[in-house]
Scaffold this active site. Structure first.
Site, PDB file in Angstrom:
ATOM      1  N   TYR B  21     -75.183  -9.207  54.543  1.00 51.36           N
ATOM      2  CA  TYR B  21     -75.600 -10.607  54.580  1.00 51.36           C
ATOM      3  C   TYR B  21     -75.420 -11.092  56.016  1.00 51.36           C
ATOM      4  O   TYR B  21     -74.293 -11.228  56.484  1.00 51.36           O
ATOM      5  CB  TYR B  21     -74.723 -11.400  53.615  1.00 51.36           C
ATOM      6  CG  TYR B  21     -75.048 -12.861  53.481  1.00 51.36           C
ATOM      7  CD1 TYR B  21     -76.333 -13.279  53.184  1.00 51.36           C
ATOM      8  CD2 TYR B  21     -74.052 -13.826  53.622  1.00 51.36           C
ATOM      9  CE1 TYR B  21     -76.623 -14.625  53.034  1.00 51.36           C
ATOM     10  CE2 TYR B  21     -74.339 -15.173  53.471  1.00 51.36           C
ATOM     11  CZ  TYR B  21     -75.621 -15.567  53.178  1.00 51.36           C
ATOM     12  OH  TYR B  21     -75.902 -16.899  53.037  1.00 51.36           O
ATOM     13  N   TYR B 175     -72.756 -14.930  41.012  1.00 50.32           N
ATOM     14  CA  TYR B 175     -71.808 -14.725  42.105  1.00 50.32           C
ATOM     15  C   TYR B 175     -70.991 -15.983  42.390  1.00 50.32           C
ATOM     16  O   TYR B 175     -69.774 -15.982  42.400  1.00 50.32           O
ATOM     17  CB  TYR B 175     -72.556 -14.305  43.381  1.00 50.32           C
ATOM     18  CG  TYR B 175     -71.657 -14.251  44.574  1.00 50.32           C
ATOM     19  CD1 TYR B 175     -70.852 -13.146  44.798  1.00 50.32           C
ATOM     20  CD2 TYR B 175     -71.554 -15.327  45.455  1.00 50.32           C
ATOM     21  CE1 TYR B 175     -69.978 -13.102  45.861  1.00 50.32           C
ATOM     22  CE2 TYR B 175     -70.680 -15.300  46.516  1.00 50.32           C
ATOM     23  CZ  TYR B 175     -69.893 -14.181  46.717  1.00 50.32           C
ATOM     24  OH  TYR B 175     -69.020 -14.147  47.761  1.00 50.32           O
ATOM     25  N   HIS B 176     -71.714 -17.072  42.622  1.00 51.31           N
ATOM     26  CA  HIS B 176     -71.035 -18.288  43.063  1.00 51.31           C
ATOM     27  C   HIS B 176     -70.243 -18.949  41.952  1.00 51.31           C
ATOM     28  O   HIS B 176     -69.380 -19.771  42.209  1.00 51.31           O
ATOM     29  CB  HIS B 176     -72.050 -19.258  43.651  1.00 51.31           C
ATOM     30  CG  HIS B 176     -72.889 -18.613  44.712  1.00 51.31           C
ATOM     31  ND1 HIS B 176     -74.071 -17.967  44.422  1.00 51.31           N
ATOM     32  CD2 HIS B 176     -72.679 -18.472  46.028  1.00 51.31           C
ATOM     33  CE1 HIS B 176     -74.556 -17.465  45.534  1.00 51.31           C
ATOM     34  NE2 HIS B 176     -73.745 -17.749  46.518  1.00 51.31           N
ATOM     35  N   LYS B 540     -65.705 -34.448  52.233  1.00 42.72           N
ATOM     36  CA  LYS B 540     -66.311 -33.225  52.729  1.00 42.72           C
ATOM     37  C   LYS B 540     -67.447 -33.586  53.671  1.00 42.72           C
ATOM     38  O   LYS B 540     -68.554 -33.882  53.234  1.00 42.72           O
ATOM     39  CB  LYS B 540     -66.832 -32.375  51.561  1.00 42.72           C
ATOM     40  CG  LYS B 540     -65.760 -31.473  50.982  1.00 42.72           C
ATOM     41  CD  LYS B 540     -66.328 -30.301  50.210  1.00 42.72           C
ATOM     42  CE  LYS B 540     -67.016 -29.265  51.066  1.00 42.72           C
ATOM     43  NZ  LYS B 540     -66.165 -28.528  51.987  1.00 42.72           N
ATOM     44  N   ASP B 544     -71.536 -28.389  54.390  1.00 45.18           N
ATOM     45  CA  ASP B 544     -70.787 -27.337  53.704  1.00 45.18           C
ATOM     46  C   ASP B 544     -70.616 -27.685  52.231  1.00 45.18           C
ATOM     47  O   ASP B 544     -70.126 -28.740  51.889  1.00 45.18           O
ATOM     48  CB  ASP B 544     -69.424 -27.183  54.384  1.00 45.18           C
ATOM     49  CG  ASP B 544     -68.522 -26.212  53.645  1.00 45.18           C
ATOM     50  OD1 ASP B 544     -69.058 -25.259  53.052  1.00 45.18           O
ATOM     51  OD2 ASP B 544     -67.304 -26.416  53.656  1.00 45.18           O
ATOM     52  N   HIS B 546     -68.915 -25.741  49.967  1.00 43.21           N
ATOM     53  CA  HIS B 546     -67.781 -25.065  49.325  1.00 43.21           C
ATOM     54  C   HIS B 546     -66.734 -26.107  48.971  1.00 43.21           C
ATOM     55  O   HIS B 546     -65.961 -26.524  49.819  1.00 43.21           O
ATOM     56  CB  HIS B 546     -67.206 -23.993  50.248  1.00 43.21           C
ATOM     57  CG  HIS B 546     -68.168 -22.893  50.509  1.00 43.21           C
ATOM     58  ND1 HIS B 546     -69.023 -22.908  51.578  1.00 43.21           N
ATOM     59  CD2 HIS B 546     -68.445 -21.773  49.815  1.00 43.21           C
ATOM     60  CE1 HIS B 546     -69.776 -21.816  51.537  1.00 43.21           C
ATOM     61  NE2 HIS B 546     -69.449 -21.114  50.477  1.00 43.21           N
TER      62      HIS B 546
END
Lengths: 350, 670
Positions: B21, B175-176, B540, B544, B546
Site C-alpha cells: 500500500y 478490514y477497517h 479531531k 483524518d 481514525h
C-alpha cells in the site's frame, strides 16, 4: 463592590415590589457593576459575544456565582429591558434519531438568510452513574464558525431525567434578551416536552414516519398537545403522508384540530422547511406573549426554589401546587428574582 | 480414500498478488516509488491516496491543510493520474485503488489515463475499494450522505460490468471494522450486511437486466479483510465468510455458477495490534497474521499487502515497505506453503471454530436485517464497534489481554531500529503542500473554461437525475480537466453534506473499578471547586478519520464524570475554536493520527486565541513521533499522549491535574 450590591439586594428583599421598582430607577452607572450585572448589561445591549461567558456563570454552582447570576438575570428582566425579551423561544423535542438536528440545520440556514440571530441550547442526558455526559449534537448543526450570529451550547440534563438542565431556564432567560431566536432542543417523549413547554413560546414535537410512540402518548394524554407537530423524512413519501394523516386524526379527536402538522425533508432537496418556519412564526404572532412568559418565569422560580430548598421548602409552601398558585397571584411582569423572593418569604423564619 | 500423495498438488499454486500500500507526496514521487517496488518483485499496484483526494477536496481547500500528500498521493486531475502511471503498462497491470467516496471519479481518471496510453477500458484490471458504509463506521473518508453514496457505488458497478469487465468495482472492507474494534463475528456480519445493501441497490438499479446480470455482478464483488494475531481463529473466520458468501449467492441472489459465488478477498493484516512500544515486535505479529490468510488453501487470499513494522510510529519509508514485501516473498517462495492442498480439511478444531463463528455471525446478520439493513443500521453498528473497542481496551488495561512489550514484558533494551536521525519513519517534504497548491492553480488556469463549465453542468444534471449513471459524465469531466474538488463539490451541492454518527452517545457508564472510582472522585472534587462540571472538548481537526482514540477518550471521560463535547471527525480549526468558546469547556483535547499534527495543532491554537479562549489548556493524542514533541510544546501544547499511553484512566487523571493547576485548585492527594 460586590459586597455593596449584595447588601442593597438583601435590604431590598424585605421591601415590597413597588419600592424595589424605585430602587431600580437609579441610573445603572451609579453602581459599579458586578461581573454578573456587567454580563447582563452586555446581553441587554445585544452583544451576542457575551453569551458564552454568561452561560458559564449561570452554570456555575458556587455561592458567589449564584449571587452574580441573580445580578445577570435582573439586568435582562422585563423591568430592566422595558419589554419582554424579544426572542422567539422555540422548544424542539422528540425521540432520539428522528432528525431533530438535521431539521435545526435547515431552519438555521433559513433564519440566518433572514438575518435573524439564533441561539441553540442542545440538552443531552447525563449518565446517572458517573454524572458525566456526552454532548455531541452541535456538529450536526452545520454552520459557519465565523458567523457570530449563531451560538450553540450543549448542556447536560444533570439530575433531570429527560427534562431540561437546571441552568437551562436561566440560559434561555439570558439569551432571549439578545438573540432573535432561541431554540431549546431536548430528547425524549413525555417529560421533555412538558418541561420545554414551561419555558418556550412555541413547542414543536418532531416525529418520524412509522414510529407510533408519539401518537400513543398523545392519545393516552401523557403528552400535552404541542403547538406544532413536525413529521420528518417526507422523502419517504406514502409513509410520511400516512404519519401526517394519523397525527391529524389524533389531534382532531383531542380537540386540537387547528394545530399544524408539517411534513418536512431536511436533506436536499428539502421540503416543508419554509412552511414549518411560517407555522412557528404564525404561532408566535397569535400568542398571548406576556401571559406565556409570565408562566415561564413562575415555573422557573418554582424550579429554582425546589432545587435550593428541596422537599422541605416545598412543604413549607403547602406543596408544589400551592406554590404555583401563590405565584399566579403575583403581578404578570414580576421578575424571576421577585418571584423567588415571593416564595422565599413564605419560608418560616429561622 | 485419499490416494497416496494426493495431498501434494501436481503443480505448486501460483502465489497471490503481492502489493504494498504505497503512495505519498505527489504523482511524480509516487511513480518513482511504484517503479522501484515493481522492480523488487511486487506484482500489482496498491495506490494510497492522500486524505483530500479521498474526501474530494483540492490541495488548496481549507480542510486540506496539513494533509496534502501525507498518507498517500495527491491526485487532483487527469494530469496527475497520467504522471502517477507514467511508464506502467495499464493493459497488463493490476491496480488496486483504496478509494471510496470519490471512487467513481478516480476510476474515471484511470480510464481517461488508459485512453491516453492507447489502452481500452475493456482491458483494464484492478479494484476500486468503493465501500462507503465502513467509511461511516470506522475510516471516516466519506463525502456524501448514505443514499446518494450507495447510488454512486451502484453506478460504478453497473458501468464496469458493462464496459470494464475485468475490473473489481467494489471491495467490501471488513478490514477497517476490525481496526475499529470488531470481533470476528461482527466483522463477518457487518461485511456481509454491507455487501447485501450494495447488491440490493445494484439489483434495483439494473431493473429488467438484473436477472441476466446478477451472477456477473455477484462474481465481481470482492472483499478486503483483516487478520489479527489470533491467527487460528482468524483463519476460521475467513472460512466462515466463504461459506456464508456462497450461501448468500445461492439463496438471496440466485447465482447458479459456483465460480461466481467464490469468496475472493485481498488482505491487509492488522494494524490495530501493532505497538509503538518495542516496535520491532510488530514484525513477528505481521508474520503470524500473514499465516492466517495463507495457510489454508480453501480460504487463501488473492492479494496481500502487509503493513510495515513502524506503522504505529508514523509513515513507513521505502526500506520498511521492502522489508514487508520480503516477508511475503519468503512465505511464497521459500516455504512449502503452496505445494499442498488444504491442510485444514477434516480438522475438528477448525470446523468447530467455523461453525461457532457462523452461528454468531448469523445472529448479528439477523439483528442488522431487523433494523432494515446495513444502511439503516449504521448507528447501531457504529455503537457496537465502539463498545467492542471499549471492551478490548478494558481487557488490555486490566491485563486480561496480553500485549507483549505494552502491558507485559515491558522491560527491554532500547530499539536500534528507531535510533536513526529520521526516528525510523518517513517524513513527507513539507514543501509538497505549497507546491501542490501552485500546481493545481496552474492547471485550472490552463484549461478550456467552457469545456469545464459544460462538463460540470452535465455532471450536476446527472447527479440530480437518480435514474442516470454518473460514470459517463464523470469520464467526460475527467477529459475536460475538471479537478477532484470540483467533481466532489458538484455532487455535494446535489446530494447534501453529511456527518456520520459518532457511536459514542448511547452507552451505559462503565461499572466501577477501583481506579475508575478514584478518577471519578478527582473529577468530582475539581468540578466542585470550579462550581461547574469539568468540561472537555474532544476535537479531531483536519481530514483524518481514525477516530478510535478520540471515541475511547470521550466515552471514558464521560464515565469518569466529565461533560464531554465530541463532535466527530473532520473539523476545521475555526470550528473547534468556536465550539470551545461557545461550550465553555475547561480543556481541549485534539486527536490526530495522520501525521498532520505539525500543521494543524498550531492552527487550532491560533484559532483558539482568535476566539478569545487562548488560555485554555490544549492536550494532544495520536501518532506523534518523539522528534515532534518539542515543537508541539513550543506551540503551546500542554501535554502529548501517544500509543504508549494506553492507560486511559492515567491519561485522564493527568488531564484533571492539568486543569486543576491552571485554576489554582489543589486536589487532595490520593
Amino acid at each position: 463592590m460586590t459586597g455593596s450590591v449584595t447588601r442593597s439586594m438583601t435590604r431590598s428583599m424585605t421591601r415590597s415590589m413597588t419600592e424595589r421598582a424605585e430602587v431600580d430607577e437609579r441610573p445603572a452607572q451609579s453602581l459599579p457593576a458586578s461581573p454578573g450585572a456587567a454580563l447582563g448589561a452586555r446581553l441587554a445591549r445585544g452583544e451576542l459575544s457575551a453569551a458564552a461567558a454568561a452561560l458559564n456563570l449561570l452554570e456555575t454552582d458556587t455561592a458567589e456565582a449564584r449571587r452574580e447570576a441573580v445580578q445577570l438575570l435582573d439586568a435582562v428582566s422585563v423591568e430592566a429591558l422595558g419589554h419582554e425579551p424579544a426572542a422567539h423561544i422555540i422548544g424542539v423535542t422528540g425521540p432520539p434519531g428522528v432528525g431533530k438536528s438535521t431539521l435545526l440545520c435547515a431552519l438555521l440556514a433559513r433564519w440566518r438568510a433572514a438575518e435573524r440571530s439564533v441561539a441553540i441550547i442542545a440538552v443531552d442526558p447525563s449518565s446517572r452513574r458517573s454524572g458525566g455526559a456526552l454532548l455531541g449534537d452541535r456538529a450536526r448543526i452545520l454552520h459557519d464558525p465565523a458567523d457570530g450570529g449563531v451560538f450553540i451550547r450543549s448542556m447536560a440534563a444533570g439530575e433531570q431525567l429527560g427534562g431540561v438542565a437546571p441552568a437551562t431556564r436561566a440560559a434561555v432567560a439570558a439569551l432571549s434578551a439578545c438573540f432573535d431566536v432561541v431554540v431549546v432542543e431536548t430528547v425524549g417523549v413525555g417529560q421533555s416536552e412538558t418541561d420545554v413547554a414551561e419555558l418556550a413560546d412555541t413547542v414543536a414535537v418532531v416525529v418520524q414516519p412509522g414510529s407510533g410512540d408519539v401518537l400513543q402518548f398523545l392519545k393516552a394524554g401523557i403528552m400535552e398537545i404541542p403547538d406544532v407537530l413536525v413529521v420528518t423524512k417526507a422523502d419517504l413519501g406514502a409513509l410520511a403522508l400516512r404519519a401526517q394523516a394519523d397525527l391529524h386524526a389524533a389531534l382532531r379527536a383531542l380537540g386540537g384540530a387547528g394545530r399544524p402538522v408539517i411534513s418536512v425533508c431536511a436533506i436536499p432537496p428539502t421540503q416543508g422547511i419554509e412552511q414549518l418556519a411560517e407555522a412557528l412564526e404564525q404561532h408566535r404572532r397569535t400568542l398571548a406573549l406576556p401571559a406565556r412568559r409570565a408562566a415561564a418565569r413562575r415555573a422557573h422560580a418554582l424550579a429554582d426554589f425546589a432545587a435550593e430548598h428541596g422537599q422541605r421548602g416545598l412543604r413549607a409552601l403547602g406543596g408544589r401546587r400551592a406554590g404555583a398558585t401563590w405565584l399566579e397571584r403575583q403581578p404578570q411582569q414580576a421578575s424571576l428574582t421577585q418571584l423567588r423572593r415571593a416564595l422565599e418569604e413564605r419560608l418560616p423564619h429561622p | 480414500m485419499t490416494a497416496p500423495g494426493s495431498w501434494r498438488l501436481p503443480e505448486a499454486d501460483r502465489p497471490w498478488l503481492m502489493r504494498t500500500y504505497a503512495g505519498h507526496s505527489d504523482a511524480r514521487r509516487s511513480n518513482e516509488l511504484y517503479r522501484a517496488n515493481l522492480q523488487r518483485g511486487q506484482t500489482g499496484l496498491s495506490v494510497a491516496f492522500d486524505l483530500p483526494t479521498q474526501t474530494g477536496y483540492d490541495p488548496d481547500h481549507e480542510l486540506a491543510r496539513g494533509e496534502v500528500g501525507k498518507v498517500g498521493v495527491s491526485i487532483a486531475h487527469r494530469g496527475d493520474m497520467a504522471t502517477l502511471l507514467d511508464g506502467i503498462p495499464l493493459q497488463s497491470m493490476n491496480t488496486s485503488m483504496t478509494i471510496n467516496a470519490t471512487a467513481a471519479w478516480l476510476l474515471a481518471l484511470y480510464i481517461v489515463t488508459a485512453e491516453s496510453q492507447g489502452v481500452e477500458q475493456s482491458q483494464l484490471q484492478g479494484t476500486t475499494q468503493n465501500d462507503i458504509l465502513k467509511e461511516y463506521l470506522s475510516r471516516g473518508t466519506y463525502a456524501f450522505p448514505p443514499a446518494p453514496s450507495m447510488r454512486l457505488i451502484a453506478d460504478t458497478i453497473a458501468y464496469t460490468v458493462m464496459h470494464v469487465p475485468h475490473w473489481n468495482p467494489i471491495n467490501i472492507c471488513s478490514y477497517h471494522l476490525q481496526e475499529a474494534g470488531a470481533t470476528p463475528a461482527q466483522e463477518i456480519a457487518y461485511a456481509l450486511s454491507n455487501a447485501m445493501a450494495v447488491l440490493d441497490t445494484v439489483r434495483q438499479r439494473l431493473g429488467e437486466d438484473a436477472e441476466a446480470l446478477m451472477g456477473e455482478v455477484f462474481g465481481r464483488v470482492s472483499f478486503f479483510v483483516n487478520a489479527g494475531v489470533r491467527f487460528i481463529e482468524e483463519h476460521a473466520k475467513l472460512r466462515a465468510m466463504a461459506a456464508l458468501w456462497d450461501e448468500l449467492g445461492r439463496e438471496r441472489y440466485g447465482v447458479h455458477d459456483a465460480r461466481q459465488r467464490r469468496f475472493r478477498y485481498g488482505v491487509q493484516v492488522n494494524s490495530l495490534g501493532l505497538t509503538e512500544a518495542q516496535p520491532e515486535n510488530n514484525v513477528h505479529r505481521i508474520a503470524l497474521e500473514a499465516l492466517a490468510v495463507t495457510l489454508g488453501r480453501d480460504a487463501r487470499a488473492r492479494a496481500i499487502q502487509l503493513p510495515a513494522w513502524n506503522e504505529a510510529l508514523g509513515l513507513p519509508r521505502p526500506w520498511d515497505q521492502q522489508w514487508s514485501l520480503r516477508l511475503q516473498q519468503i512465505l511464497a517462495f521459500e516455504t512449502d506453503l503452496l505445494e499442498y492442498g488444504d491442510i485444514f480439511e477434516g480438522s475438528v478444531v477448525i470446523e468447530g471454530l467455523v461453525s461457532e463463528l457462523t452461528q454468531q455471525a448469523r445472529a448479528e446478520l439477523e439483528r442488522v436485517a431487523q433494523l432494515g439493513g446495513a444502511v439503516e443500521a449504521v448507528d447501531y453498528m457504529k455503537a457496537s464497534l465502539v463498545q467492542s473497542q471499549r471492551e478490548r481496551l478494558r481487557r488490555i488495561e486490566s491485563g486480561e489481554l496480553t500485549v507483549v512489550g505494552l502491558n507485559r514484558f515491558t522491560e527491554g533494551e532500547p530499539s536500534p531500529l528507531t535510533a536513526g536521525a529520521d526516528g525510523g519513519i518517513l517524513k513527507v517534504d513539507p514543501e509538497v503542500e505549497s507546491q501542490r497548491k501552485v500546481e493545481v492553480e496552474a492547471w485550472r488556469a490552463a484549461r478550456d473554461p467552457d469545456a469545464v463549465a459544460t462538463a460540470l453542468a452535465e455532471l450536476a444534471r446527472v447527479a440530480r437525475t437518480p435514474d442516470e449513471n454518473v460514470m459517463p459524465a464523470s469520464i467526460a469531466a475527467a477529459r475536460a480537466g475538471v479537478t477532484t474538488g470540483e467533481w466532489a463539490q458538484t455532487l455535494r451541492a446535489a446530494f447534501g453534506e453529511y456527518r456520520a454518527p459518532t457511536g459514542v452517545t448511547d452507552f451505559p457508564a462503565e461499572q466501577s473499578s477501583q481506579r475508575l472510582d478514584q478518577l471519578r472522585e478527582q473529577v468530582q472534587e475539581l468540578s466542585s471547586a470550579l462550581g461547574r462540571r469539568l468540561k472537555l472538548l474532544v476535537g479531531k481537526p483536519g481530514l483524518d478519520g481514525h477516530s478510535n482514540g478520540a471515541e475511547q477518550i470521550a466515552v471514558r471521560a464521560r464515565d469518569a464524570g466529565f461533560d464531554v463535547v465530541y463532535e466527530g471527525i473532520r473539523l476545521t480549526p475555526a470550528q473547534i475554536a468556536s465550539a470551545a468558546a461557545q461550550e465553555g469547556v475547561h480543556v481541549v483535547g485534539l486527536s490526530i493520527l495522520s501525521g498532520s499534527h505539525g500543521a494543524l495543532i498550531p492552527a487550532v491554537i491560533a484559532a483558539l486565541r482568535e476566539a478569545g479562549v487562548g488560555e485554555l489548556p490544549v492536550v494532544v493524542g495520536g501518532i506523534i513521533p518523539e522528534a515532534d514533541l518539542v515543537a508541539l510544546r513550543e506551540a503551546g501544547v500542554a501535554a502529548v499522549y501517544t500509543p504508549k499511553d494506553w492507560d486511559l484512566n492515567a491519561t485522564l487523571a493527568d488531564i484533571v491535574r492539568l486543569v486543576a493547576a491552571r485554576h489554582g485548585v489543589e486536589l487532595a492527594a490520593r
